[in-house]
Enzyme design. Structure first.
Site, mmCIF file in Angstrom:
data_model
loop_
_atom_site.group_PDB
_atom_site.id
_atom_site.type_symbol
_atom_site.label_atom_id
_atom_site.label_comp_id
_atom_site.label_asym_id
_atom_site.label_seq_id
_atom_site.Cartn_x
_atom_site.Cartn_y
_atom_site.Cartn_z
ATOM 1 N N HIS A 148 1.916 -10.173 11.893
ATOM 2 C CA HIS A 148 2.109 -11.575 11.503
ATOM 3 C C HIS A 148 1.404 -12.568 12.428
ATOM 4 C CE1 HIS A 148 4.981 -9.552 9.077
ATOM 5 N NE2 HIS A 148 5.920 -9.469 9.983
ATOM 6 N N ASP B 205 1.696 -8.069 4.242
ATOM 7 C CA ASP B 205 2.135 -8.802 5.418
ATOM 8 C C ASP B 205 2.793 -10.031 4.819
ATOM 9 O OD1 ASP B 205 2.346 -10.711 7.500
ATOM 10 O OD2 ASP B 205 0.877 -9.570 8.656
ATOM 11 N N HIS B 206 4.123 -10.033 4.757
ATOM 12 C CA HIS B 206 4.765 -11.058 3.929
ATOM 13 C C HIS B 206 4.548 -12.473 4.466
ATOM 14 C CE1 HIS B 206 8.070 -10.157 6.734
ATOM 15 N NE2 HIS B 206 8.409 -11.416 6.562
HETATM 16 P P1 NAD Z 1 16.186 0.966 3.275
HETATM 17 O O1 NAD Z 1 16.505 2.011 4.280
HETATM 18 O O2 NAD Z 1 17.212 -0.057 2.957
HETATM 19 O O3 NAD Z 1 15.799 1.685 1.892
HETATM 20 C C1 NAD Z 1 15.159 2.937 1.819
HETATM 21 C C2 NAD Z 1 15.007 3.399 0.361
HETATM 22 O O4 NAD Z 1 14.265 4.621 0.334
HETATM 23 C C3 NAD Z 1 16.316 3.702 -0.360
HETATM 24 O O5 NAD Z 1 16.187 3.270 -1.705
HETATM 25 C C4 NAD Z 1 16.401 5.237 -0.322
HETATM 26 O O6 NAD Z 1 17.093 5.777 -1.449
HETATM 27 C C5 NAD Z 1 14.950 5.610 -0.416
HETATM 28 N N1 NAD Z 1 14.693 6.931 0.173
HETATM 29 C C6 NAD Z 1 14.887 7.305 1.459
HETATM 30 N N2 NAD Z 1 14.550 8.591 1.627
HETATM 31 C C7 NAD Z 1 14.131 9.053 0.426
HETATM 32 C C8 NAD Z 1 13.648 10.325 -0.055
HETATM 33 N N3 NAD Z 1 13.531 11.396 0.746
HETATM 34 N N4 NAD Z 1 13.298 10.416 -1.368
HETATM 35 C C9 NAD Z 1 13.412 9.344 -2.183
HETATM 36 N N5 NAD Z 1 13.852 8.148 -1.787
HETATM 37 C C10 NAD Z 1 14.222 8.001 -0.508
HETATM 38 O O7 NAD Z 1 14.818 0.292 3.724
HETATM 39 P P2 NAD Z 1 14.327 -1.239 3.498
HETATM 40 O O8 NAD Z 1 14.960 -2.121 4.509
HETATM 41 O O9 NAD Z 1 14.443 -1.616 2.070
HETATM 42 O O10 NAD Z 1 12.785 -1.130 3.915
HETATM 43 C C11 NAD Z 1 11.808 -0.500 3.091
HETATM 44 C C12 NAD Z 1 10.429 -0.801 3.647
HETATM 45 O O11 NAD Z 1 10.215 -2.209 3.626
HETATM 46 C C13 NAD Z 1 10.233 -0.382 5.098
HETATM 47 O O12 NAD Z 1 8.899 0.029 5.266
HETATM 48 C C14 NAD Z 1 10.474 -1.657 5.877
HETATM 49 O O13 NAD Z 1 9.801 -1.676 7.107
HETATM 50 C C15 NAD Z 1 9.890 -2.666 4.919
HETATM 51 N N6 NAD Z 1 10.392 -4.025 5.095
HETATM 52 C C16 NAD Z 1 11.706 -4.319 4.873
HETATM 53 C C17 NAD Z 1 12.164 -5.610 4.991
HETATM 54 C C18 NAD Z 1 13.604 -5.943 4.718
HETATM 55 O O14 NAD Z 1 13.898 -7.141 4.681
HETATM 56 N N7 NAD Z 1 14.479 -4.989 4.512
HETATM 57 C C19 NAD Z 1 11.285 -6.636 5.372
HETATM 58 C C20 NAD Z 1 9.942 -6.315 5.587
HETATM 59 C C21 NAD Z 1 9.515 -5.011 5.432
#
Ligand code: NAD
Length: 489
Positions: free
Chosen positions: A240, A177-178
């Site tokens: 959060h 939970d950032h």
């Molecule tokens: P994103 O969609 O940008 O990235 C997804 C990643 O997963 C990519 O690297 C993709 O290659 C990989 N991927 C997808 N399907 C795949 C498969 N079948 N096999 C292997 N790799 C696969 O997502 P994101 O925004 O980086 O978010 C990732 C997690 O972090 C999520 O749970 C999101 O809720 C959480 N999160 C993200 C943020 C943010 O700022 N982006 C903030 C808080 C939490």
């Protein structure tokens, strides 16, 4: 002191989170000497070709989102890439070969962190495969770091937890939970438990109410597909906001250990006043933004955003009142509000103290301002204490003043990103600032009741204009108790 040797396996290595937060954070730890020389990172994703491709990716991430001026060659030489499909066993066996090999090359003592920075639908699958295909079979520590959301309601969270726990023990699971990595959120405890002037007043005899605001000016951006199925209640409040409530309300732990702190937080969640379905409107308010103006720019209504259902019943705003039925807090409302497309970007806590018993300075209808303790979480970081002092000159009139402390005003101070702190905690095996399963379960149970009622009743959306602080009903929530939202500016 530096963290122990470890391998970090990063699933979702080409994702937005990895790029914006995780690589710059790993790099900062490295630069500060907090990372052991014995470290390696394996990036797992689908898009890239090979190690060189990945190293360039990481370098670009740090150049864009980090603060580096030096040569990154040595740092990125620790990064390896594995193209991978998370549903395919063969992929995991290849991954295991690579990992075992790096373990020897870098003398990693078998320590492994599996960081799942990918779509939540894969969390359970990956955890199960890690065990089935032998990756968790190691002589060192193994830890699973898992991003939000942890399920989308209690049943799905239970199911996910079962799958994860088939491969990892509870104390090996680090649920991110950032908000818990933010400097001023971590400061809540320190402000409370290290100051003689606050803790004795931190109860229903001296505090009248507490207000927590987390407002954004952004809309749904690229997350519309995900967001429209979840809404503010699930995306912000379940995790959060409820975490902040429990940090503000918890009893002092007997020691600063992970177990002691987390069990005090759990007790707060257990003390939340339950309500009947038909009482929900007295405690919670939902909103969805319509068209409006932010920074002189007209922005569209939520329902007109790309990838949003034009008749969406999803809330982009939620305000609520938590009552904590225990000895310390009986009668003190904890108000929260959070939403998108609001007037300002701000996360802060206002603790409003009770009025003193008698106003000696009463004159022509004047009233004394209550004392407020404001904890600024973002974008500013600091605390402000509102006091009354004498107006200079003749007479005995009062004047409200603010005592300010700002982190930013400390010379050369650059507070580390939440992710940097959380990664370091995980490397050291400190799970205090991660969510325990009991917290997840209790908060979902609380939230599920609200979302079920809301899902079955169409709301009069849109009910607030973009660029405002939310629907009128959110103001009325406080007015009927004799309070109002303190401005966040
Ligand atoms: P994103 O969609 O940008 O990235 C997804 C990643 O997963 C990519 O690297 C993709 O290659 C990989 N991927 C997808 N399907 C795949 C498969 N079948 N096999 C292997 N790799 C696969 O997502 P994101 O925004 O980086 O978010 C990732 C997690 O972090 C999520 O749970 C999101 O809720 C959480 N999160 C993200 C943020 C943010 O700022 N982006 C903030 C808080 C939490």
């Amino acid at each position: 002191t530096e963290a122990p040797a470890s391998l970090i396996l990063l699933f979702g290595a080409t994702g937005d989170l990895a790029k914006r937060k995780l690589y710059p954070s790993i790099y900062n730890l490295y630069k500060k000497g907090l990372l052991s020389d014995r470290f390696a990172v394996v990036g797992v994703a689908r898009r890239l070709k090979d190690d060189d491709d990945f190293r360039n990716w990481v370098k670009e991430s740090i150049d864009t989102f980090g603060n580096s001026s030096e040569d990154l060659t040595e740092f990125i030489s620790h990064f390896y890439y594995q193209s991978h499909d998370v549903t395919d066993s063969e992929s995991y066996r290849e991954l295991k070969n690579l990992v075992d090999c790096l373990d020897t090359t870098y003398h990693l003592d078998g320590n492994r962190i599996f960081y799942l920075a990918m779509s939540p639908e894969f969390f359970g699958t990956v955890a199960e495969h890690l065990k089935e295909d032998g990756l968790t079979d190691t002589k060192g520590f193994k830890r699973l770091v898992i991003e939000k959301p942890f399920g989308h309601d209690l049943p799905s969270a239970i199911n996910l937890n079962k799958r994860i726990r088939s491969a990892f023990k509870e104390n090996e699971v680090y649920r991110i939970d950032h908000y818990l990595g933010k400097e001023m959120v971590q400061n809540i405890e320190v402000i409370r438990f290290s100051n003689a002037i606050f803790e004795p007043l931190w109860n229903n005899r001296y505090i009248s109410n507490i207000q927590i605001t987390s407002s954004e000016t952004l809309g749904v951006e690229e997350r519309a597909r995900y967001y429209d199925k979840n809404g503010a209640l699930r995306d912000m409040l379940q995790n959060h906001m409820m975490q902040i409530v429990s940090l503000l309300a918890m009893e002092p732990p007997i020691k600063l250990t992970t177990d002691e702190i987390r069990s005090e937080k759990v007790r707060v969640l257990r003390a939340l006043r339950p309500f009947k379905n038909e009482e929900i409107d007295q405690y919670f308010v939902r909103g969805q933004y319509g068209e409006g103006t932010i920074n002189n720019e007209t922005v569209p209504a939520y329902r007109n955003e790309p990838n949003v259902d034009p008749e969406s019943n999803t809330e982009t705003y939620v305000a609520g009142k938590f009552m904590i039925d225990n000895f310390r807090w009986a009668g003190v409302p904890f108000y929260i509000r959070t939403g998108k497309r609001m007037d300002k970007k701000s996360t802060k806590i206002v603790v409003q103290f009770k009025d003193i018993p008698m106003n000696l300075y009463y004159k022509n209808g004047s009233s004394l301002n209550p004392n407020l303790l404001v904890i600024h979480i973002q974008p500013e970081e600091g605390i402000t204490l509102h006091l009354n002092v004498k107006k200079t000159g003749q007479g005995m009139e009062t004047n409200p003043v603010k005592l300010n402390f700002s982190n930013k005003s400390i010379d050369g101070m650059n507070t580390p990103e939440a992710y940097e702190k959380l990664l370091f905690d995980c490397l050291r095996g400190d799970a205090t600032n991660f969510t325990h399963w009991d917290e997840v379960a209790l908060s979902w149970r609380f939230v599920d009741q609200i979302s079920e009622v809301w899902a079955n009743q169409k709301a009069p959306f849109p009910n607030y204009a973009a660029g405002t602080m939310g629907p009128k009903a959110a103001d009325e929530l406080l007015e009927k108790d004799g309070f109002f939202w303190w401005p966040v500016a």
